[in-house]
Design a protein around this motif. Structure first.
Motif, PDB file in Angstrom:
ATOM      1  N   VAL A 141       0.841  -1.178   0.000  1.00 25.35           N
ATOM      2  CA  VAL A 141       0.000   0.000   0.000  1.00 25.35           C
ATOM      3  C   VAL A 141       0.881   1.235   0.000  1.00 25.35           C
ATOM      4  O   VAL A 141       2.060   1.178   0.349  1.00 25.35           O
ATOM      5  N   GLU A 142       0.282   2.336  -0.406  1.00 24.66           N
ATOM      6  CA  GLU A 142       0.956   3.625  -0.366  1.00 24.66           C
ATOM      7  C   GLU A 142       0.139   4.540   0.533  1.00 24.66           C
ATOM      8  O   GLU A 142      -1.082   4.393   0.644  1.00 24.66           O
ATOM      9  N   ILE A 143       0.821   5.487   1.156  1.00 23.13           N
ATOM     10  CA  ILE A 143       0.148   6.420   2.056  1.00 23.13           C
ATOM     11  C   ILE A 143       0.582   7.841   1.703  1.00 23.13           C
ATOM     12  O   ILE A 143       1.705   8.055   1.262  1.00 23.13           O
ATOM     13  N   ALA A 144      -0.351   8.766   1.880  1.00 28.60           N
ATOM     14  CA  ALA A 144      -0.052  10.185   1.656  1.00 28.60           C
ATOM     15  C   ALA A 144      -0.486  10.958   2.897  1.00 28.60           C
ATOM     16  O   ALA A 144      -1.596  10.765   3.402  1.00 28.60           O
ATOM     17  N   ASP A 145       0.382  11.815   3.386  1.00 32.29           N
ATOM     18  CA  ASP A 145       0.076  12.665   4.525  1.00 32.29           C
ATOM     19  C   ASP A 145      -0.702  13.874   4.023  1.00 32.29           C
ATOM     20  O   ASP A 145      -0.226  14.615   3.161  1.00 32.29           O
ATOM     21  N   LEU A 146      -1.899  14.056   4.549  1.00 30.83           N
ATOM     22  CA  LEU A 146      -2.752  15.170   4.135  1.00 30.83           C
ATOM     23  C   LEU A 146      -3.088  16.070   5.322  1.00 30.83           C
ATOM     24  O   LEU A 146      -4.179  16.612   5.420  1.00 30.83           O
ATOM     25  N   GLY A 147      -2.161  16.206   6.238  1.00 30.03           N
ATOM     26  CA  GLY A 147      -2.398  17.045   7.409  1.00 30.03           C
ATOM     27  C   GLY A 147      -3.236  16.320   8.448  1.00 30.03           C
ATOM     28  O   GLY A 147      -2.780  15.367   9.062  1.00 30.03           O
ATOM     29  N   ALA A 148      -4.475  16.753   8.640  1.00 32.98           N
ATOM     30  CA  ALA A 148      -5.364  16.129   9.621  1.00 32.98           C
ATOM     31  C   ALA A 148      -5.865  14.772   9.146  1.00 32.98           C
ATOM     32  O   ALA A 148      -6.461  14.017   9.909  1.00 32.98           O
ATOM     33  N   TYR A 149      -5.621  14.455   7.880  1.00 27.78           N
ATOM     34  CA  TYR A 149      -6.053  13.196   7.287  1.00 27.78           C
ATOM     35  C   TYR A 149      -4.867  12.486   6.643  1.00 27.78           C
ATOM     36  O   TYR A 149      -3.810  13.077   6.422  1.00 27.78           O
TER      37      TYR A 149
ATOM     38  N   ARG B 260      -6.230  11.267  11.033  1.00 28.78           N
ATOM     39  CA  ARG B 260      -4.944  10.839  11.594  1.00 28.78           C
ATOM     40  C   ARG B 260      -5.150   9.954  12.814  1.00 28.78           C
ATOM     41  O   ARG B 260      -4.438   8.981  13.012  1.00 28.78           O
ATOM     42  N   SER B 261      -6.147  10.271  13.639  1.00 29.49           N
ATOM     43  CA  SER B 261      -6.381   9.451  14.832  1.00 29.49           C
ATOM     44  C   SER B 261      -6.864   8.059  14.449  1.00 29.49           C
ATOM     45  O   SER B 261      -6.463   7.076  15.076  1.00 29.49           O
ATOM     46  N   ALA B 262      -7.692   7.946  13.410  1.00 28.98           N
ATOM     47  CA  ALA B 262      -8.149   6.626  12.964  1.00 28.98           C
ATOM     48  C   ALA B 262      -6.978   5.820  12.394  1.00 28.98           C
ATOM     49  O   ALA B 262      -6.867   4.614  12.647  1.00 28.98           O
ATOM     50  N   LEU B 263      -6.107   6.475  11.642  1.00 31.09           N
ATOM     51  CA  LEU B 263      -4.936   5.785  11.106  1.00 31.09           C
ATOM     52  C   LEU B 263      -4.021   5.332  12.242  1.00 31.09           C
ATOM     53  O   LEU B 263      -3.530   4.203  12.237  1.00 31.09           O
TER      54      LEU B 263
ATOM     55  N   ALA C  11      -4.301   9.453   3.368  1.00 34.03           N
ATOM     56  CA  ALA C  11      -4.924   8.662   2.311  1.00 34.03           C
ATOM     57  C   ALA C  11      -4.108   7.383   2.149  1.00 34.03           C
ATOM     58  O   ALA C  11      -2.879   7.406   2.214  1.00 34.03           O
ATOM     59  N   VAL C  12      -4.793   6.276   1.936  1.00 35.36           N
ATOM     60  CA  VAL C  12      -4.151   4.979   1.754  1.00 35.36           C
ATOM     61  C   VAL C  12      -4.685   4.391   0.452  1.00 35.36           C
ATOM     62  O   VAL C  12      -5.891   4.418   0.201  1.00 35.36           O
ATOM     63  N   ARG C  13      -3.774   3.868  -0.380  1.00 38.80           N
ATOM     64  CA  ARG C  13      -4.216   3.279  -1.645  1.00 38.80           C
ATOM     65  C   ARG C  13      -3.426   2.014  -1.952  1.00 38.80           C
ATOM     66  O   ARG C  13      -2.335   1.795  -1.430  1.00 38.80           O
TER      67      ARG C  13
ATOM     68  N   LEU D 100      -5.552   2.286  13.804  1.00 41.06           N
ATOM     69  CA  LEU D 100      -5.391   1.127  12.933  1.00 41.06           C
ATOM     70  C   LEU D 100      -3.966   0.586  12.987  1.00 41.06           C
ATOM     71  O   LEU D 100      -3.748  -0.617  13.150  1.00 41.06           O
ATOM     72  N   LEU D 101      -2.991   1.475  12.881  1.00 41.77           N
ATOM     73  CA  LEU D 101      -1.600   1.041  12.938  1.00 41.77           C
ATOM     74  C   LEU D 101      -1.250   0.483  14.310  1.00 41.77           C
ATOM     75  O   LEU D 101      -0.459  -0.448  14.417  1.00 41.77           O
ATOM     76  N   GLY D 102      -1.851   1.041  15.355  1.00 36.65           N
ATOM     77  CA  GLY D 102      -1.624   0.529  16.700  1.00 36.65           C
ATOM     78  C   GLY D 102      -2.118  -0.902  16.846  1.00 36.65           C
ATOM     79  O   GLY D 102      -1.455  -1.739  17.455  1.00 36.65           O
ATOM     80  N   LEU D 103      -3.282  -1.200  16.264  1.00 38.49           N
ATOM     81  CA  LEU D 103      -3.796  -2.574  16.293  1.00 38.49           C
ATOM     82  C   LEU D 103      -2.867  -3.514  15.551  1.00 38.49           C
ATOM     83  O   LEU D 103      -2.585  -4.623  15.991  1.00 38.49           O
TER      84      LEU D 103
END
Length: 76
Positions: free
Chosen positions: A32-40, A58-61, A42-44, A64-67
């Motif tokens: 997967v690839e990730i892009a930093d969008l500030g408060a958000y 960012r908190s949801a990501l 994106a994952v593709r 998810l990464l913590g899990l």
């Protein structure tokens, strides 16, 4: 202090985003690839860039990464 959440990114912002591949990527282009969008963020899927990316706060990501790093699995 405002409690209004930040605006979600628009499609044009995703096209200009700086995408980076996961450090866990193998040589088979199966990551997967990730892009930093500030408060958000994106994952593709790096294999199919025509698919719409998933937009996460960012908190949801972080959750998810913590899990993932804690070794937990998700059951769908």
């Amino acid at each position: 202090m405002s409690t209004t959440p930040p605006r979600r990114p628009h499609a044009a912002e995703l096209q200009k985003a700086r995408w980076r591949k996961s450090s866990y990527s193998g040589g088979a282009n199966d990551c997967v690839e990730i892009a930093d969008l500030g408060a958000y963020a994106a994952v593709r899927d790096s294999k199919d860039l025509e698919l719409s990316p998933v937009i996460l706060s960012r908190s949801a990501l972080d959750d998810l990464l913590g899990l993932y790093t804690d070794g937990e699995t998700c059951v769908g």
